[in-house]
Design a protein around this motif. Structure first.
Motif, mmCIF file in Angstrom:
data_model
loop_
_atom_site.group_PDB
_atom_site.id
_atom_site.type_symbol
_atom_site.label_atom_id
_atom_site.label_comp_id
_atom_site.label_asym_id
_atom_site.label_seq_id
_atom_site.Cartn_x
_atom_site.Cartn_y
_atom_site.Cartn_z
ATOM 1 N N ASP A 1 -11.437 -12.175 -0.443
ATOM 2 C CA ASP A 1 -10.607 -11.502 0.443
ATOM 3 C C ASP A 1 -8.978 -11.634 -0.069
ATOM 4 N N LEU A 2 -8.772 -13.041 -0.787
ATOM 5 C CA LEU A 2 -7.577 -12.930 -1.687
ATOM 6 C C LEU A 2 -7.536 -11.902 -2.728
ATOM 7 N N ASN A 3 -8.694 -12.026 -3.470
ATOM 8 C CA ASN A 3 -8.585 -10.816 -4.503
ATOM 9 C C ASN A 3 -7.926 -9.422 -4.074
ATOM 10 N N ARG A 4 -8.590 -9.128 -3.005
ATOM 11 C CA ARG A 4 -8.443 -7.978 -2.331
ATOM 12 C C ARG A 4 -6.889 -7.715 -2.239
ATOM 13 N N LEU A 5 -6.317 -8.868 -1.336
ATOM 14 C CA LEU A 5 -4.919 -8.730 -0.957
ATOM 15 C C LEU A 5 -3.780 -8.648 -2.173
ATOM 16 N N LEU A 6 -4.352 -9.444 -3.394
ATOM 17 C CA LEU A 6 -3.483 -9.365 -4.464
ATOM 18 C C LEU A 6 -3.831 -8.186 -5.350
ATOM 19 N N ASP A 7 -4.918 -7.611 -5.293
ATOM 20 C CA ASP A 7 -5.508 -6.450 -5.951
ATOM 21 C C ASP A 7 -4.235 -5.339 -5.345
ATOM 22 N N ARG A 8 -3.864 -5.118 -4.264
ATOM 23 C CA ARG A 8 -3.162 -4.180 -3.689
ATOM 24 C C ARG A 8 -1.486 -4.426 -4.250
ATOM 25 N N VAL A 9 -1.247 -5.674 -4.426
ATOM 26 C CA VAL A 9 0.242 -6.021 -4.935
ATOM 27 C C VAL A 9 0.063 -5.403 -6.458
ATOM 28 N N GLN A 10 -0.913 -5.815 -7.317
ATOM 29 C CA GLN A 10 -1.088 -5.172 -8.510
ATOM 30 C C GLN A 10 -1.025 -3.785 -8.551
ATOM 31 N N SER B 1 17.900 2.020 -11.419
ATOM 32 C CA SER B 1 17.107 1.731 -12.596
ATOM 33 C C SER B 1 16.665 0.260 -12.458
ATOM 34 N N ASN B 2 15.598 -0.022 -13.194
ATOM 35 C CA ASN B 2 15.057 -1.523 -13.660
ATOM 36 C C ASN B 2 14.838 -2.346 -12.420
ATOM 37 N N GLN B 3 14.193 -1.839 -11.302
ATOM 38 C CA GLN B 3 13.774 -2.493 -10.125
ATOM 39 C C GLN B 3 12.415 -3.379 -10.509
ATOM 40 N N VAL B 4 12.553 -4.534 -9.573
ATOM 41 C CA VAL B 4 11.143 -5.270 -9.344
ATOM 42 C C VAL B 4 11.073 -4.956 -7.783
ATOM 43 N N LEU B 5 9.470 -4.913 -7.648
ATOM 44 C CA LEU B 5 8.924 -4.906 -6.181
ATOM 45 C C LEU B 5 8.616 -6.252 -5.832
ATOM 46 N N GLU B 6 9.128 -6.756 -4.592
ATOM 47 C CA GLU B 6 8.787 -8.008 -4.088
ATOM 48 C C GLU B 6 8.126 -8.155 -2.759
ATOM 49 N N PHE B 7 7.130 -9.154 -2.836
ATOM 50 C CA PHE B 7 6.458 -9.198 -1.538
ATOM 51 C C PHE B 7 6.138 -10.751 -1.311
ATOM 52 N N HIS B 8 5.915 -11.225 -0.076
ATOM 53 C CA HIS B 8 5.896 -12.721 0.380
ATOM 54 C C HIS B 8 4.230 -12.555 0.717
ATOM 55 N N PHE B 9 3.734 -13.625 0.582
ATOM 56 C CA PHE B 9 2.202 -13.986 1.120
ATOM 57 C C PHE B 9 2.147 -14.915 2.136
ATOM 58 N N TYR B 10 2.650 -14.399 3.362
ATOM 59 C CA TYR B 10 2.173 -15.068 4.660
ATOM 60 C C TYR B 10 1.112 -14.445 5.297
ATOM 61 N N ASP B 11 0.339 -13.632 4.632
ATOM 62 C CA ASP B 11 -0.703 -13.010 5.199
ATOM 63 C C ASP B 11 -1.879 -13.917 6.045
ATOM 64 N N TRP B 12 -1.869 -15.015 5.757
ATOM 65 C CA TRP B 12 -3.025 -15.903 6.559
ATOM 66 C C TRP B 12 -2.024 -17.002 7.270
ATOM 67 N N ASP C 1 0.789 -1.300 -0.078
ATOM 68 C CA ASP C 1 0.031 -0.192 0.157
ATOM 69 C C ASP C 1 0.757 1.198 0.158
ATOM 70 N N SER C 2 2.104 1.093 0.557
ATOM 71 C CA SER C 2 2.771 2.325 0.708
ATOM 72 C C SER C 2 4.368 2.297 0.106
ATOM 73 N N ILE C 3 4.741 1.105 -0.365
ATOM 74 C CA ILE C 3 6.028 1.002 -0.913
ATOM 75 C C ILE C 3 6.586 1.975 -2.145
ATOM 76 N N THR C 4 7.673 2.527 -1.922
ATOM 77 C CA THR C 4 8.351 3.053 -3.295
ATOM 78 C C THR C 4 9.425 2.682 -3.299
ATOM 79 N N PRO C 5 9.923 2.851 -4.814
ATOM 80 C CA PRO C 5 11.198 2.287 -5.182
ATOM 81 C C PRO C 5 12.547 2.751 -4.321
ATOM 82 N N LEU C 6 13.540 2.086 -4.613
ATOM 83 C CA LEU C 6 14.772 2.562 -4.120
ATOM 84 C C LEU C 6 15.115 3.730 -5.059
ATOM 85 N N PRO C 7 15.735 4.771 -4.306
ATOM 86 C CA PRO C 7 15.857 5.965 -5.056
ATOM 87 C C PRO C 7 17.137 5.923 -5.948
#
Length: 303
Positions: free
Chosen positions: A223-232, A184-195, A175-181
């Motif tokens: 609920d899963l849709n909502r969590l993955l929507d925020r990643v997208q 170039s050419n970054q990918v944002l990573e998350f893990h899913f251990y929400d549950w 919800d709040s992540i920003t890239p490293l300043p």
């Protein structure tokens, strides 16, 4: 027992899960390797994943078990050569940064940065490769440390993607992540251990008990849709690719097949890169022992 054998025996079941309507092309999907195995076993795992349809393998580096950077460079080099031949993406992940510590603690920042400098020097002119800076980072000044490591990589290698994960093990930072300043050419990573009540169900050699079902209250497909929507949404907001580097569920969970089916399909539909964790790392994740769960993984990778 071959950890992927069952997938070949359930090919008819694989056909039951079709690519979701509107699925986004060009995303990567695969699994994490158990890199403490011998070279022949690792190579066989890569080949089997390729045959199943995976185009990504995540390569964890455990300095806790093997403290030699040169040893890990050589291990990664061999797997990368195989991935190059198979047109697969290798994601090199520093999983345990510090010798003797079986977690993501970074005790010596200079040493951590230098390790990435050595990896970039070895692999700067090679094939499909991402640098995944740290698995589930815990350093209190992680963003600063990550920037230093990324700058060290970029001073050597300006081409390969750098994967930046925030602190934590859930999708909440999306919800709040920003890239490293300035990187170039970054990918944002998350893990899913929400549950954890679902994914880490009580585990024993004789079977799970007292588990939270999926679906259940607040653990539904919506609920899963909502969590993955925020990643997208994090990818849309930042203009960067997004990657779920780990998702897992106890193979003894009675709803493991449905969870894996839903999770992989929903990531696929959203164009989220995904690596499922990690069948050879520990028995709890050995989905081969749950043939229906393996069938869902096989169907997903076959797309």
């Amino acid at each position: 027992m071959n950890a992927f054998r069952t997938l070949f025996t359930v090919s008819l079941l694989s056909l039951a899960l079709q690519r979701p309507a509107g699925a986004i092309a060009q995303h990567k999907q695969g699994m994490m390797l158990a890199t403490l195995n011998d070279a022949a076993t690792i190579n066989q795992d890569v080949r089997n994943l390729h045959l199943l349809g995976a185009d990504l393998v995540r390569f964890p580096v455990y300095f806790s078990y093997i403290p030699s950077t040169e040893a890990w460079l050589n291990k990664a080099d061999a797997v990368l050569a195989q991935c190059e031949a198979l047109n697969m993406l290798l994601v090199i992940d520093i999983h345990h940064p510090t010798p003797g510590l079986f977690n993501a603690d970074i005790v010596n920042v200079g040493d951590f940065v230098n390790k990435w400098r050595l990896f970039a020097t070895r692999f700067k002119n090679r094939g499909k490769l991402w640098y995944d800076l740290c698995n589930e980072p815990s350093h209190p000044q992680w963003r600063t440390v990550a920037t230093l490591a990324a700058q060290a990589i970029r001073a050597i290698d300006t081409e390969h993607k750098i994967v930046f994960a925030p602190r934590g093990v859930t999708t909440a930072p999306a919800d709040s992540i920003t890239p490293l300043p300035g990187i170039s050419n970054q990918v944002l990573e998350f893990h899913f251990y929400d549950w954890p009540d679902v994914q880490f169900s009580p585990y024993s050699p004789t079977g799970a008990a007292n588990v939270t079902p999926y679906p259940s209250v607040n653990r539904t497909a919506d609920d899963l849709n909502r969590l993955l929507d925020r990643v997208q949404a994090a990818g849309i907001r930042t203009g960067l690719p997004v990657f779920i580097g780990e998702v897992a569920i106890s193979r003894q969970h009675p709803n493991a097949p449905r969870f894996l089916r839903d999770f992989t399909a929903k990531c696929e539909a959203r164009g989220i890169h995904l690596a499922v964790h990690a069948p050879r790392e520990a028995d709890i994740w050995n989905y081969e022992l749950n043939p229906s769960a393996w069938a869902q993984i096989g169907a997903w990778l076959a797309h």
